[in-house]
Design a protein around this motif. Structure first.
Motif, mmCIF file in Angstrom:
data_model
loop_
_atom_site.group_PDB
_atom_site.id
_atom_site.type_symbol
_atom_site.label_atom_id
_atom_site.label_comp_id
_atom_site.label_asym_id
_atom_site.label_seq_id
_atom_site.Cartn_x
_atom_site.Cartn_y
_atom_site.Cartn_z
ATOM 1 N N THR A 250 0.833 -1.205 0.000
ATOM 2 C CA THR A 250 0.000 0.000 0.000
ATOM 3 C C THR A 250 0.871 1.260 0.000
ATOM 4 N N TYR A 251 0.451 2.280 -0.760
ATOM 5 C CA TYR A 251 1.133 3.578 -0.688
ATOM 6 C C TYR A 251 1.284 3.954 0.785
ATOM 7 N N ARG A 252 2.480 4.410 1.146
ATOM 8 C CA ARG A 252 2.668 4.721 2.558
ATOM 9 C C ARG A 252 3.683 5.828 2.753
ATOM 10 N N ILE A 253 3.624 6.406 3.944
ATOM 11 C CA ILE A 253 4.625 7.372 4.402
ATOM 12 C C ILE A 253 5.274 6.759 5.631
ATOM 13 N N ASP A 254 6.590 6.739 5.663
ATOM 14 C CA ASP A 254 7.289 6.144 6.799
ATOM 15 C C ASP A 254 7.409 7.136 7.940
ATOM 16 N N GLY A 255 7.232 6.625 9.166
ATOM 17 C CA GLY A 255 7.475 7.446 10.348
ATOM 18 C C GLY A 255 8.956 7.486 10.668
ATOM 19 N N ASP A 256 9.298 7.893 11.880
ATOM 20 C CA ASP A 256 10.701 7.945 12.294
ATOM 21 C C ASP A 256 11.279 6.532 12.303
ATOM 22 N N TYR A 257 12.557 6.436 11.883
ATOM 23 C CA TYR A 257 13.222 5.139 11.825
ATOM 24 C C TYR A 257 13.875 4.817 13.164
ATOM 25 N N ILE A 258 13.843 3.526 13.521
ATOM 26 C CA ILE A 258 14.426 3.048 14.772
ATOM 27 C C ILE A 258 15.766 2.391 14.489
ATOM 28 N N ASN A 259 16.820 2.807 15.200
ATOM 29 C CA ASN A 259 18.145 2.179 15.094
ATOM 30 C C ASN A 259 18.643 2.110 13.660
ATOM 31 N N ASN A 260 18.353 3.151 12.891
ATOM 32 C CA ASN A 260 18.829 3.216 11.500
ATOM 33 C C ASN A 260 18.429 1.982 10.707
ATOM 34 N N ARG A 261 17.221 1.462 10.989
ATOM 35 C CA ARG A 261 16.845 0.232 10.301
ATOM 36 C C ARG A 261 15.449 0.267 9.717
ATOM 37 N N ARG A 262 14.425 0.470 10.552
ATOM 38 C CA ARG A 262 13.062 0.399 10.042
ATOM 39 C C ARG A 262 12.210 1.484 10.692
ATOM 40 N N PRO A 263 11.139 1.894 10.016
ATOM 41 C CA PRO A 263 10.287 2.947 10.581
ATOM 42 C C PRO A 263 9.532 2.456 11.813
ATOM 43 N N GLU A 264 9.387 3.373 12.790
ATOM 44 C CA GLU A 264 8.652 3.030 14.004
ATOM 45 C C GLU A 264 7.189 2.765 13.681
ATOM 46 N N LYS A 265 6.656 3.520 12.718
ATOM 47 C CA LYS A 265 5.290 3.313 12.276
ATOM 48 C C LYS A 265 5.173 3.752 10.820
ATOM 49 N N ILE A 266 4.099 3.329 10.192
ATOM 50 C CA ILE A 266 3.832 3.765 8.824
ATOM 51 C C ILE A 266 2.438 4.375 8.761
ATOM 52 N N VAL A 267 2.250 5.281 7.811
ATOM 53 C CA VAL A 267 0.952 5.918 7.609
ATOM 54 C C VAL A 267 0.571 5.714 6.147
ATOM 55 N N TYR A 268 -0.607 5.177 5.920
ATOM 56 C CA TYR A 268 -1.052 4.956 4.548
ATOM 57 C C TYR A 268 -1.443 6.287 3.896
ATOM 58 N N THR A 269 -1.278 6.341 2.588
ATOM 59 C CA THR A 269 -1.610 7.539 1.834
ATOM 60 C C THR A 269 -2.240 7.125 0.509
ATOM 61 N N ASN A 270 -2.947 8.037 -0.112
ATOM 62 C CA ASN A 270 -3.486 7.789 -1.454
ATOM 63 C C ASN A 270 -2.640 8.456 -2.531
ATOM 64 N N ASN A 271 -1.467 8.957 -2.121
ATOM 65 C CA ASN A 271 -0.636 9.774 -2.994
ATOM 66 C C ASN A 271 0.603 9.003 -3.438
ATOM 67 N N LEU A 272 0.699 8.692 -4.726
ATOM 68 C CA LEU A 272 1.844 7.944 -5.245
ATOM 69 C C LEU A 272 3.139 8.717 -5.059
ATOM 70 N N TYR A 273 3.097 10.025 -5.246
ATOM 71 C CA TYR A 273 4.308 10.845 -5.083
ATOM 72 C C TYR A 273 4.894 10.673 -3.679
ATOM 73 N N LYS A 274 4.039 10.736 -2.666
ATOM 74 C CA LYS A 274 4.528 10.593 -1.291
ATOM 75 C C LYS A 274 5.138 9.213 -1.068
ATOM 76 N N ASP A 275 4.539 8.197 -1.690
ATOM 77 C CA ASP A 275 5.089 6.843 -1.557
ATOM 78 C C ASP A 275 6.466 6.749 -2.202
ATOM 79 N N LEU A 276 6.592 7.281 -3.405
ATOM 80 C CA LEU A 276 7.872 7.194 -4.107
ATOM 81 C C LEU A 276 8.944 8.056 -3.444
ATOM 82 N N SER A 277 8.530 9.116 -2.765
ATOM 83 C CA SER A 277 9.502 10.024 -2.158
ATOM 84 C C SER A 277 10.221 9.411 -0.957
#
Length: 424
Positions: A84-111
Motif C-alpha cells: 500500500t502507498y505509505r509514508i514512513d514514520g521515524d526510523y528506529i536504530n537506523n533500520r526500520r520505521p517506528e510506524k507507517i501511515v497509509y496515503t493515497n498519494n503515489l508521489y509521497k510513496d515514491l519520495s
C-alpha cells in the motif's frame, strides 16, 4: 511500453477494476529500462492491505508483513509483493520505521524510497512515472538518493551498502553528494546486523565494477571488515609484486570468476600479510606462513559475518593452500586433492592460484600459468580414470581388514593409508 509478465498485468488490472491505483515499482522498472530481466516484480497500490486480501482471496497469500502494508501474492508459483502507498514514520536504530501511515498519494510513496533509479513506477496505460529524474540518472549511469542523502542513510544504514552494491553490479558512478554522505554516515553500519550486511555484501562482490568500488570505498567495507584496512599502502617489496597488498587483493577479486566462495577467498587470501611481514638482508619482503594466518583470520571474519560452516571451511581450505607449491605429477596432485577433500575444491584452488598470479607482476606470468594448466590436465586425467585419491575410493575398508583377521585399532588406519599411498 515495457514488456511485463501477464501475471503482473493481471494483478494491476484486478486492483484497477476495484477503483484502486496500482503500479509496477522499484527495481523491476529500473531493470526493464536497462534491458535486464527483473528478479522479482513489486507492485505499489492505493488499496489498503485488507482490500488487497479481499481482491485476491482466491489466491494463496502471505500476510507476515501486513503491518508494513505488504501482502505477498502467489501466482503460478511466483511471489509478488503488493504494498500500500505509505509514508514512513521515524526510523528506529537506523533500520526500520517506528510506524507507517497509509496515503493515497503515489508521489509521497515514491519520495520515501532510497535512490532515484528505484523510485520509478510503471503502468501500461499510464507509462513511466518519474518524479525524481530517475530516468535521467539511469541514462547518466548515476546513483543518487531521493532527496537528502544524509536523511536517507540515517533512516536505514544498510542503504549505504546497497548504494555500493548497485554501483558494483550496475557499473554506475555514485553522485558527489551521495558519496560524501556515505563517508559521513559510514559508522551507522555498526548498527546493522551482520545478517543484513551479509546479504548485501554477497551481492556487491559479484559486480563488474567491484574493483572501483573496493578501491574508492574500502573505508566503508572496513566498517565491518576492519582487517582489510591494514592492507592499505602496505608495500610488499618483492619482485613478484608490483602492487601493495590491498591493490593486489582487489585485482585478484576482479580476476576471479563469479562464485561466492572464490570471490571471498580472494578478498581474504592475503589478509594476514601485515602480521607476517619480514625483510631479509637484501631488503626483499617475505610473508612466511601468511597463508595459515590469513586462513585463520578469514575464518573469524566469516563467522562474524554469519556465513555457513561449509562455506567457511571451504574458504579457509582454499586460503591455506593458495600459496602451496604443487609439483607436476600425479602423486602431488592426488595428495593435494586428498588434503582439500574433493576434486571440485582442487579445481577451485587452481582458479584461486590463477587469479592470484594475474594480480602480480606480469613479468612472471606465462610460466606460472602454463604450470597451472598442466596441473589441471593431470587432475582431469585422475578424475577421468577414476584413480584413488582418498580412503573412501578404495575397494577395501576397515571391516574387510577385520574380516582378514587384523584387530581393531590404529593399525587399520595405517594399513588403509599405506594402500592409498601405493596409488600415489
Amino acid at each position: 511500453m515495457l514488456n511485463i509478465p501477464k501475471d503482473v498485468i493481471m494483478i494491476l488490472q484486478k486492483l484497477n477494476n476495484e477503483n484502486e491505483e496500482a503500479f509496477l515499482v522499484g527495481g523491476s522498472v529500473r531493470d526493464l529500462l536497462l534491458g535486464k530481466i527483473p528478479f522479482d516484480y513489486d507492485i505499489t497500490t492505493s488499496a489498503k492491505p485488507e482490500k488487497i486480501i479481499e481482491i485476491f482471496k482466491d489466491y494463496k497469500l502471505i500476510t507476515l508483513s501486513k503491518k508494513y502494508g505488504t501482502i505477498t501474492l502467489i501466482v503460478n508459483n511466483k511471489s509478488y509483493e503488493i504494498t500500500t502507498y505509505r509514508i514512513d514514520g521515524d526510523y528506529i536504530n537506523n533500520r526500520r520505521p517506528e510506524k507507517i501511515v497509509y496515503t493515497n498519494n503515489l508521489y509521497k510513496d515514491l519520495s520515501r524510497r532510497d535512490f532515484t533509479i528505484n523510485a520509478l513506477a510503471y503502468h501500461p496505460k499510464v507509462g513511466i512515472v518519474d518524479y525524481f529524474n530517475g530516468i535521467e540518472d539511469l541514462n547518466k549511469k548515476l546513483l543518487k538518493t531521493v532527496n537528502n542523502p544524509d536523511i536517507r542513510f540515517q533512516e536505514d544504514g544498510l542503504r549505504i551498502l546497497r548504494c555500493l552494491r548497485f554501483s558494483s553490479t550496475l557499473n554506475f558512478d555514485i553522485e558527489k553528494n551521495t558519496s560524501k554522505a556515505i563517508f559521513k554516515n559510514k559508522e551507522i553500519l555498526k548498527n546493522i546486523s551482520f545478517e543484513r550486511i551479509n546479504q548485501e555484501f554477497s551481492k556487491l562482490i559479484f559486480g563488474e565494477n567491484i574493483e572501483n568500488v573496493l578501491t574508492n570505498y574500502i573505508d566503508i567495507v572496513g566498517e565491518f571488515i576492519p582487517e582489510l584496512l591494514l592492507l592499505k599502502d602496505f608495500n610488499q617489496n618483492n619482485a613478484y609484486h608490483i602492487y601493495d597488498v590491498l591493490e593486489h587483493t582487489i585485482k585478484s577479486v576482479k580476476y576471479i570468476e563469479s562464485d561466492l566462495e572464490l570471490k571471498m577467498t580472494m578478498l581474504l587470501h592475503d589478509i594476514g600479510k601485515p602480521l607476517t611481514y619480514s625483510i631479509d638482508s637484501d631488503f626483499i619482503g617475505h610473508f612466511y606462513k601468511h597463508n595459515i594466518v590469513s586462513a585463520n583470520l578469514a575464518k573469524d571474519i566469516l563467522i562474524r559475518l554469519k556465513y555457513s560452516n561449509k562455506f567457511i571451511d571451504n574458504v579457509k581450505l582454499l586460503i591455506e593452500n593458495h600459496d602451496v607449491q604443487i609439483l607436476e605429477n600425479k602423486t602431488a596432485v592426488r595428495r593435494r586433492i586428498n588434503k582439500l577433500g574433493s576434486v571440485d575444491l582442487f579445481f577451485k584452488l587452481l582458479k584461486v592460484k590463477k587469479a592470484d598470479i594475474l594480480a602480480q607482476n606480469p613479468k612472471y606470468l606465462e610460466d606460472r600459468i602454463i604450470h597451472l594448466n598442466k596441473l589441471k590436465i593431470i587432475a582431469e586425467e585422475i578424475v577421468n580414470k577414476k584413480e584413488c585419491f582418498n580412503l573412501n575410493m578404495l575397494n577395501i575398508n576397515g571391516n574387510d581388514l577385520i574380516n582378514l583377521g587384523i584387530p581393531q585399532g590404529k593399525l587399520l588406519g595405517t594399513i588403509l593409508n599405506d594402500i592409498l599411498k601405493s596409488f600415489n
